[in-house]
Scaffold this active site. Structure first.
Site, short mmCIF file in Angstrom:
data_model
loop_
_atom_site.label_atom_id
_atom_site.label_comp_id
_atom_site.label_asym_id
_atom_site.label_seq_id
_atom_site.Cartn_x
_atom_site.Cartn_y
_atom_site.Cartn_z
CB SER A 1 -0.93 -0.03 1.21
OG SER A 1 -1.90 0.99 1.11
CG ASN A 2 -0.24 4.71 -1.37
OD1 ASN A 2 -0.92 5.50 -0.74
ND2 ASN A 2 -0.71 4.07 -2.46
#
Ligand code: PMT
Length: 402
Positions: A208-209
């Protein structure tokens, strides 16, 4: 902005009542005329004298003054107000409001009020989380009451959790935003993508980020304040839009975001803002069981995800506008311009992780707008709300040229 506005402040019995004094002070400083109505319980927490002094108006607590019999008409109070703010709103008062109980002046005034109503709850975390309280708030929301969600933090009980009344500055900002709502996008539909995506490696791990959803939520809220019917396709973001009426479609992965965004776009969208930080790659074959470590190196094969912005670019309508974001670290301008062209957008908003205060998770951003016709505009570091307002100004102008 609040000059000449009539704000009726209802105060209920809660330790947060002391913050009502700050609310009155801020409202008066902004030029509003403030009248205060208190429940009997509220008087245990803050004196009418304090509030009368700050508001420069007598405080209303009873249906009539026992000394001279003067009647405090809840009907005329409700008609006088441009806004009825109930802050703090206790669980008891929220429940009575939801069920039409009218056993004090604050509540009869609520039932008579013709103006917008806002309520800022304050209570202990378990009371706040209780289904009865949540249901009362849901009922009130469906009737158009704007609930200013409680914040999390230390509570009077000594416990830590959600239940603290929002800070007076935040409440006054919400009031200003309510009065600044315009109709410039009334009848228009807007679509915003928000937050990160999660790409599963196995049932416990994902890629993810750091996107928090703050930038996209500010944009969605700004569009809603101008009257647009807003849909947000949101990955698992910590921050969500706060304006009432914004519709949220929750997704997790890039694939889900792609499907939901294209489906929403095909329903019709006059303004589309692709602000999500979509994963560019996803594991080629996520494991259905937890991958065990065996002391060896592990290699993960990633495949590209669908490019949502490019897909919208391919199917775009000529009578709508599409904006994207470019999050860069190097060759920022060249990369942004290349994305603008490749994804067939009307404008792209460049933010660089090299700029302090810009990008992921911050309350501020520093952006440059690049337009299809070659124009550009750089903005200074400012709040994400202000960036959103500037962006929506430009989108409105572009829409006017369609
Ligand atoms: O959420 P915050 O914490 O407030 O942070 C805001 C933000 C930094 C996430 C936001 O301002 C931002 O820059 N969003 C875009 C992030 C990004 O993915 O940029 P990009 O340069 O990789 O992508 C370019 C454009 O293509 C973007 O509009 C993106 O939404 C879109 N895209 C990217 C990949 C993909 N598979 N599909 C897409 O639609």
């Amino acid at each position: 902005m609040l000059r000449g506005k009539h704000v009726l402040l209802g105060i209920t019995g809660s330790i947060a009542a002391y913050k009502a004094a700050y609310i009155v002070r801020l409202l008066v400083r902004e030029g509003a005329e403030v009248k205060v109505v208190m429940t009997a319980a509220a008087k245990h927490f803050i004196t009418p004298l304090t509030l009368a002094t700050l508001s420069r108006n007598p405080i209303l607590t009873e249906f009539f003054d026992p000394e001279n019999g003067q009647w405090n008409s809840h009907v005329s109070l409700g008609l006088w107000a441009d806004l009825y703010l109930i802050a703090p709103a206790s669980a008891n008062t929220l429940s009575k409001m939801a069920h039409g109980i009218a056993d004090n002046l604050l509540l009869t005034t609520y039932l008579s009020a013709k103006c917008p109503v806002m309520a800022a709850p304050a209570m202990d975390l378990d009371m706040y989380a209780h289904p009865a309280t949540q249901e009362s708030m849901d009922i009130l929301r469906t009737r158009g009451v704007e609930i200013i969600e409680a914040a999390s933090g230390e509570l009077a009980s000594g416990l830590d959790g959600k239940g603290r009344m929002e800070e007076p500055e935040v409440i006054v900002r919400r009031i200003k935003s309510l009065f600044s709502r315009s109709c410039s996008l009334m009848g228009r539909r807007a679509l915003v993508t928000s937050g990160p995506t999660r790409e599963a490696i196995d049932p416990v791990r994902f890629i993810s980020n750091h996107s928090s959803g703050k930038m996209a939520s500010a944009i969605a809220d700004e569009l809603a304040r101008r009257g647009a019917e807003v849909t947000v396709v949101s990955g698992p973001a910590a921050v969500r839009p706060s304006e009432p009426g914004v519709r949220i479609v929750d997704v997790v992965s890039a694939r889900q975001m792609y499907e939901a965004t294209v489906a929403e776009y095909d329903k019709g969208s006059d303004i589309t803002v692709l602000c999500a930080a979509v994963a560019d790659f996803t594991p080629a074959s996520p494991s259905t069981s937890k991958i065990k470590k065996d002391g060896e190196r592990m290699e993960l094969t990633l495949v590209p995800t669908e490019d949502i912005a490019a897909a919208i670019g391919l199917r775009r309508r000529q009578d709508g506008v599409v904006a994207g974001f470019a999050l860069e670290t190097d060759n920022a301008e060249d990369n942004a311009l290349s994305k603008l062209r490749r994804k067939n957008m009307d404008m792209i908003v460049l933010n660089s992780l090299r700029d302090p205060g810009a990008g992921f998770g911050t309350d501020t951003n520093k952006v440059t707008f690049f337009f299809r016709n070659g124009d550009s505009q750089s903005l200074p570091l400012e709040s994400k709300a202000d960036v959103a307002a500037a962006l929506v100004d430009r989108l409105e102008r572009l829409l006017g040229q369609c």
